[in-house]
Design an enzyme around this catalytic site. Structure first.
Site, PDB file in Angstrom:
ATOM      1  N   LYS A 100     -22.496 113.200 108.077  1.00  0.00           N
ATOM      2  CA  LYS A 100     -23.523 113.317 107.044  1.00  0.00           C
ATOM      3  C   LYS A 100     -23.188 114.464 106.151  1.00  0.00           C
ATOM      4  O   LYS A 100     -23.204 115.644 106.899  1.00  0.00           O
ATOM      5  CB  LYS A 100     -24.935 113.701 107.525  1.00  0.00           C
ATOM      6  CG  LYS A 100     -25.806 112.312 107.427  1.00  0.00           C
ATOM      7  CD  LYS A 100     -27.179 112.785 108.005  1.00  0.00           C
ATOM      8  CE  LYS A 100     -28.336 111.791 107.541  1.00  0.00           C
ATOM      9  NZ  LYS A 100     -29.715 112.205 108.082  1.00  0.00           N
TER      10      LYS A 100
HETATM   11  C1  E4P Z   1     -32.443 110.473 107.121  1.00  0.00           C
HETATM   12  O1  E4P Z   1     -31.339 110.302 107.261  1.00  0.00           O
HETATM   13  C2  E4P Z   1     -32.901 111.837 106.628  1.00  0.00           C
HETATM   14  O2  E4P Z   1     -32.445 113.085 107.203  1.00  0.00           O
HETATM   15  C3  E4P Z   1     -34.570 111.912 106.634  1.00  0.00           C
HETATM   16  O3  E4P Z   1     -35.073 110.576 106.545  1.00  0.00           O
HETATM   17  C4  E4P Z   1     -35.140 113.105 105.963  1.00  0.00           C
HETATM   18  O4  E4P Z   1     -36.374 112.957 105.871  1.00  0.00           O
HETATM   19  P1  E4P Z   1     -37.297 114.098 105.378  1.00  0.00           P
HETATM   20  O5  E4P Z   1     -37.730 113.991 103.950  1.00  0.00           O
HETATM   21  O6  E4P Z   1     -38.755 113.610 106.429  1.00  0.00           O
HETATM   22  O7  E4P Z   1     -36.995 115.361 105.889  1.00  0.00           O
END
Ligand code: E4P
Length: 242
Positions: A100
């Site tokens: 990522k």
């Molecule tokens: C998924 O890959 C993301 O890291 C995650 O859904 C982020 O979500 P948040 O807005 O709750 O931090």
């Protein structure tokens, strides 16, 4: 390690957004998830690791658990060389690791696109994260991201209708980068899952608490209880003396 994937069935469009191995295993056994997403915030919040070394050990465990399905592990630096180095290291933690990379840095630094481009040319699979608009998603896909994670919940927080934004991203990718997959992330409400899949997302990543909310329905509980009660009546009647 048990392998819960089965090539004869279609893959679920759900990923689980957690670093909790028990939760991952539970939904894998049910056959209703096809991958895992994590980020540094999830790892800190869920407390399975107290430091970087433990986090790495934990991530290896998670990668093995979900293998051969994909797990997204995020870099923890926005320094260009550091991101390349970390990405190369992360893919050594498991064949199923997808790296990522945020779409840009905290000050709007744009070198992230070049990093995505370079890593994808090295054959490293990329999930470009923290995307907040369809055009950012398209550009990330064109740079070489395999997955583009647009944060629907955060978009809704600032007044956007997330499903509309996902439809736009779907159209843009279909026109210009059809191989990239849309991950709907930052999922907050149970109804988001259906809405966002119907808006054209390939995958919705869901936190464990939300999973229970949309799988369990109060009216299903009541109905099943009725079936069980009547089943018990039939049994009692067949056992009663004639
Ligand atoms: C998924 O890959 C993301 O890291 C995650 O859904 C982020 O979500 P948040 O807005 O709750 O931090």
């Amino acid at each position: 390690m048990a392998n819960y994937s089965d090539n004869s069935r279609p893959l679920s469009p759900l990923f689980i957004d957690t670093s909790d191995p028990d939760v991952i295993e539970t939904y894998l056994k049910m056959g209703i998830i096809s991958g895992v997403t994590t980020n540094p915030t999830i790892i800190v919040k869920e407390k399975f690791a107290a430091n970087e070394k433990e986090a790495e050990k934990h991530q290896i465990r998670l990668a093995k658990l979900i293998d051969p399905l994909p797990i997204s592990l995020e870099v923890t630096t926005n320094d260009p060389d550091g991101m390349i180095e970390q990405a190369k290291h992360l893919v050594e933690l498991g064949d199923n690791v997808v790296v990522k990379i945020p779409v840009h840095g905290p000050k709007g630094e744009l070198h992230n696109f070049e990093i995505i481009n370079r890593l994808s040319k090295m054959g490293i699979r990329i999930n470009c994260t923290a995307i907040m608009s369809p055009i950012q998603g398209l550009m990330a896909a064109l740079a070489g991201a395999d997955y583009v994670s647009m944060f629907g919940g955060r978009l809704a927080n600032v007044g956007h209708e997330a499903a509309n934004e996902y439809s736009k991203l779907r159209e843009l990718l279909d026109m210009h980068a059809p191989d990239a997959k849309i991950i709907a992330a930052s999922t907050r409400e149970a109804y988001n899952v259906t809405e966002w899949l119907l808006a054209g997302c390939d995958i919705v990543t869901v936190v464990p608490d939300l999973m229970k909310i949309f799988l369990v329905h109060p009216y299903t509980k009541e109905t099943v209880q009725m079936f069980l009660d009547d089943g018990a009546k039939l049994k009692a009647q067949s056992q009663a003396p004639k």
